[in-house]
Scaffold this active site. Structure first.
Site, PDB file in Angstrom:
ATOM      1  N   CYS A 197       0.831  -1.207   0.000  1.00 18.78           N
ATOM      2  CA  CYS A 197       0.000   0.000   0.000  1.00 18.78           C
ATOM      3  C   CYS A 197       0.864   1.255   0.000  1.00 18.78           C
ATOM      4  O   CYS A 197       0.479   2.287  -0.558  1.00 18.78           O
ATOM      5  CB  CYS A 197      -0.957   0.001   1.182  1.00 18.78           C
ATOM      6  SG  CYS A 197      -0.145  -0.113   2.803  1.00 18.78           S
TER       7      CYS A 197
ATOM      8  N   HIS B 256      -1.548   1.775   7.458  1.00 21.72           N
ATOM      9  CA  HIS B 256      -2.014   1.571   6.080  1.00 21.72           C
ATOM     10  C   HIS B 256      -1.930   2.900   5.344  1.00 21.72           C
ATOM     11  O   HIS B 256      -2.191   3.969   5.908  1.00 21.72           O
ATOM     12  CB  HIS B 256      -3.455   1.056   6.079  1.00 21.72           C
ATOM     13  CG  HIS B 256      -4.013   0.880   4.694  1.00 21.72           C
ATOM     14  ND1 HIS B 256      -3.554  -0.087   3.829  1.00 21.72           N
ATOM     15  CD2 HIS B 256      -4.966   1.577   4.019  1.00 21.72           C
ATOM     16  CE1 HIS B 256      -4.219  -0.002   2.681  1.00 21.72           C
ATOM     17  NE2 HIS B 256      -5.078   0.999   2.772  1.00 21.72           N
TER      18      HIS B 256
END
Length: 899
Positions: free
Chosen positions: A313, A857
């Site tokens: 990510c 994230h």
């Protein structure tokens, strides 16, 4: 991607399938071809993308046929050079095998720019490469503005509904020196063949077709047929390929073509072409793919996500921000191949740039099917091995390596010259700065430098003679600190080393983003530290000194609320004496196992002292009892009020009482040795430990101090009688830095981006390890350093320094940064006042980090133009309101200059 290139079916797009067969060899030949061809797509080394359908996923290499008027409007002001062909057509309307034949003849004197021929009344089309089409499509999309439906939601144009594949057969006629193209009803879907009829069977029959792709020049040179290795023979040999037709939906409507009323016999999905079976899409599948929910289709530009390959990510977030940087997109959708630098030893011979260009092209093809960046990741790992595997990484660190790698692959400087730096003495800053920049460009000149690099002015001032020295260095991004706007409450235990005071908890307030020197200064004031004293701050963990906080510049953000800190008051005058650390032990025996082997367990706060005359165990014993004296219980064992932390005791009389039997015993002869041992074992025993080995320290023997050691750790074993004699509760009382409060919420901390910039640019003294050799004093000086912005880049990347690292601790700041969206004005922060460029910027992308260290994230917010913001969360792309893009997760900001 192949036939799913425009996402007519709902399959994933994986860039690893494009060159799965010997990718490295394919790309290197592509780079060579790109360097020698004006278009970079159809040189002889690239016939694989042209001829045959073994590489179905490589639609970006296929030619596109578009209306010339549309192309000329989109590319207005461009410098594309094309070849004009007169095209005549014949039409065989056989019921079983209808066929269109086109004959290309180069028009004399037609090699010119895009200006159309005056007075021509026929139809005009243009052949362009796949990358040209993507770039033109993006420009067309950008120029259309934003359309909203009745609810106010954005409506994106579905370009895939106007792209139609037409299967053609290519041959040449050496007799007539013409290129022959045949389109058969057998080779095409009924819908595609009808579209071809509408395009190529006009009245009048004469067509003009411009070739801007450089494709046909591979076959016709100087009006003569030129075929490498006799690729197309004279015996009717034909090559099947696919031509993408775009922009002809109006002609279909004008002709009254009723797709819904047509019969189609191509539901099986395959037809026969030149003796081979080739997969094609059925018309019903085409129609079905254009219906559905979401964005009304799958043909929208710039809305493709990136698949998460496993903790990627961080990479996806940064790539999406770069892939939506306007001028960078135009560059990689254009003729960037000719700038590949295969000679640069710092680069990857163009492989990283080619992999990024291919990935960016896929992200900008019409559709919303996610792309899997597998090949790009492998190429990146070759350049920066730390990104191999599937560990989580920092998106800003990845971005830095990617920009550096792209720069080296695309550096226009083939041989970097050596440039000697001239003395700037007495010259104006403008002259020196320009010289520095010219020297930089002489060695570094690429699209990355053009767009992303600016210039600092760094000024050093000598504190002794006020000598100034200025340098002008390039920068790729600004890494800004997050200054604290609130204070942090911290509690530490102050412990004296002279045995006069009890352990004292003291609470101080320091800036939340302050330094260790700020904490020590606040503690010094709170505990009335004398001029002849200093503080040694340590962290206590499991009744041991875990580590010392010795670096004054370390951030207090590295100290956690649950940590337990002690500040020892030490004399300054004997800092060269050995430091003795006393750690307390007691015998612990489980009650249910009375015969078990006794277990020694650490307890309490370690004592610290500096001993000048540390020679025997007696001196050590005496110093330890001196440190213990404030904790001596009253003789009647009654608890007094210890709330007064300033209470002191008469340590001399107490020490005499405790030491008297030991001293007298130690001065007796050898006949009392047994008594000495018994007396010593009845109060404290002192040991030096080395692993599992313990060495007892005798009162009347010299201390076994290791050579070249400035610290001595001594373990002191307490007897049960001594535990009752001293207040071990006070000794073991050690509060946390900040005790958690139930049901209390701290107000969120907020700071403006301008304050971050000011903190970055403020003048600061250099550290003791970074002394500057003053050319005037001829001595190392702790100079004052000041940074200023001198030259600003086209694309300004701002990194917010949320993460702090030390040897022991990693921390993330959740400070909310209030950053401007419409007008980031840097006029007051630049030293160059007569710059011809604007100092105003608008935000267009944000890389966000959610969560804490090691378990977070990344995603990104991106403006696709006209304030249309989208969230790119790996493979998922969704609209987001502009009011919602400002969060405490913002990590890297992307700004572009505006006039």
């Amino acid at each position: 991607m192949g036939e799913d290139f425009f996402s007519f079916t709902n399959s994933n797009t994986d860039d690893s399938s494009i060159f799965e067969l010997d990718y490295d060899n394919t790309r290197s030949s592509s780079a060579a071809a790109a360097s020698s061809s004006a278009s970079g797509f159809f040189s002889p080394g690239l016939y694989r993308g042209w001829f045959g359908n073994d590489d179905e996923d490589n639609d970006i290499e296929k030619p596109y046929l578009v209306p010339y008027r549309w192309w000329s409007e989109v590319e207005a002001g461009g410098e594309q050079v094309g070849i004009l062909y007169n095209v005549t057509s014949t039409f065989d309307d056989d019921d079983d095998d209808a066929e269109i034949a086109l004959y290309f003849r180069k028009k004399e004197g037609s090699e010119r720019s895009e200006d159309t021929e005056e007075g021509f009344s026929g139809r005009e089309y243009a052949i362009i490469s796949g990358r040209m089409w993507l770039r033109a499509l993006k420009r067309h999309n950008d120029s259309k503005g934003v359309i909203k439906d009745v609810s106010g939601a954005f409506i994106a144009e579905d370009y895939s509904q106007d792209v139609f594949p037409i299967q053609i057969r290519l041959s040449v006629s050496k007799r007539t020196n013409s290129l022959v193209v045949k389109i058969s009803s057998k080779d095409n879907l009924i819908s595609s063949y009808r579209i071809a009829c509408n395009i190529f069977v006009p009245k009048p029959k004469l067509l003009h077709i411009w070739d801007f792709s450089g494709q046909t020049t591979q076959f016709l040179v100087d009006d003569r047929v030129n075929l490498p290795n006799d690729t197309l023979g004279e015996n009717g040999k034909e090559i099947a390929l696919e031509l993408q037709a775009y922009g002809f939906s109006d002609s279909m409507t004008d002709r009254g073509v009723d797709f819904d009323g047509m019969e189609t016999s191509f539901e099986s999905g395959s037809v026969k072409m030149n003796g081979c079976t080739d997969h094609v899409r059925s018309y019903s599948n085409l129609r079905n793919s254009q219906s559905g929910s979401g964005f009304r289709g799958v043909g929208y530009l710039g809305l493709r996500g990136l698949q998460n390959l496993g903790n990627t990510c961080f990479m996806n977030s940064a790539i999406q921000c770069l892939a939506h940087t306007p001028k960078l997109v135009d560059y990689f959708l254009g003729d960037y191949g000719k700038e590949i630098n295969q000679e640069n030893p710092l680069g990857m011979k163009g492989e990283l740039a080619l992999a990024f260009g291919d990935l960016l092209s896929k992200l900008w093809t019409p559709g919303d099917t996610p792309v899997a960046p597998a090949i790009f990741k492998r190429k990146l790992a070759d350049f920066a091995p730390q990104f191999s595997g599937y560990n989580q990484h920092d998106s800003q660190e990845f971005l830095s390596f990617l920009l550096d790698g792209l720069h080296e692959d695309l550096n226009r400087v083939k041989s970097k010259p050596y440039i000697a730096i001239k003395d700037a003495e007495g010259r104006p800053d403008e002259e020196v700065a320009e010289e520095y920049w010219r020297n930089h460009l002489a060695r570094n000149n690429s699209i990355i430098v053009d767009l992303c690099q600016g210039q600092y002015q760094s000024t050093l001032v000598c504190p002794a003679c006020s000598k100034k020295s200025a340098t002008f260095d390039p920068f790729m991004y600004l890494s800004l600190p997050l200054p604290s706007t609130t204070m942090r409450t911290m509690t530490l235990t102050v412990l004296s080393t002279d045995g006069k005071n009890l352990p004292t908890p003291i609470t101080v307030t320091v800036p939340k983003c302050g330094r260790l020197k700020d904490l020590i200064e606040a503690l010094s004031i709170a505990c009335s530290l004398r001029n002849d004293e200093m503080l040694m701050v340590v962290e206590i963990y499991k009744n041991r000194i875990f580590h010392c906080l010795t670096e004054p510049s370390d951030s207090v953000a590295l100290i956690r609320d649950e940590d337990k800190l002690v500040a020892y008051r030490l004399p300054k005058d004997n800092r060269n004496s050995p430091l003795v650390v006393f750690m307390h032990e007691r015998v612990e025996r489980p009650c249910e196992f009375e015969r078990a082997i006794p277990n020694l367990k650490l307890f309490g706060i370690p004592f610290v002292a500096r001993l000048e005359n540390l020679s025997t165990g007696f001196e050590l014993h005496k110093q330890y009892l001196k440190l213990l004296s404030p904790l001596l219980m009253p003789a009647d064992n009654a608890f007094n009020d210890y709330d007064d932390v300033g209470i002191t005791t008469n340590e001399d009389s107490t020490m005499d009482d405790v030491l008297s039997p030991t001293i007298s015993d130690s001065n007796t002869g050898s006949d009392s040795g047994t008594e000495d041992d018994q007396c010593s074992s009845s109060d404290f025993q002192f040991y030096l430990k080395d692993g599992l080995q313990s060495l007892e320290i005798k009162m009347n023997e010299p201390l076994p101090i290791p050579k070249f050691s400035d610290k001595l750790e001594v373990y002191v074993t307490w007897s049960e009688s001594m535990i009752e004699k001293y207040d071990t509760c006070l000794l073991s009382s050690l509060p946390e830095v900040l005790k958690p409060q139930l049901y209390t919420r701290r107000p969120p901390e907020s700071v403006s981006l301008y304050k971050c910039l000011e903190a970055f640019l403020k003048e600061e003294p250099l550290g003791p390890e970074d002394m500057w050799d003053c050319p005037s004093c001829k001595k190392p000086r702790q100079a004052r350093k000041k940074l200023d912005l001198w030259r600003l880049p086209e694309i300004l990347v701002v990194h917010l320094k949320r993460f702090s690292y030390s040897r022991y601790i990693r921390n993330k700041l959740e400070t909310y940064v209030d950053f401007p969206i419409d007008d980031f004005d840097l006029s007051t922060y630049t030293s160059q006042k007569d710059s011809q460029f604007s100092n105003h910027y608008v935000l267009y992308a944000i890389s966000n980090h959610h969560g804490g260290m090691g378990c977070g994230h990344y995603d990104s917010f991106i403006d696709l133009g006209y304030r249309r913001w989208y969230e790119f969360n790996d493979s998922r792309v969704s609209p987001v309101r502009e009011d919602d893009i400002k969060t405490s997760a913002a990590y890297v900001l992307f700004y572009r200059r505006v006039a």
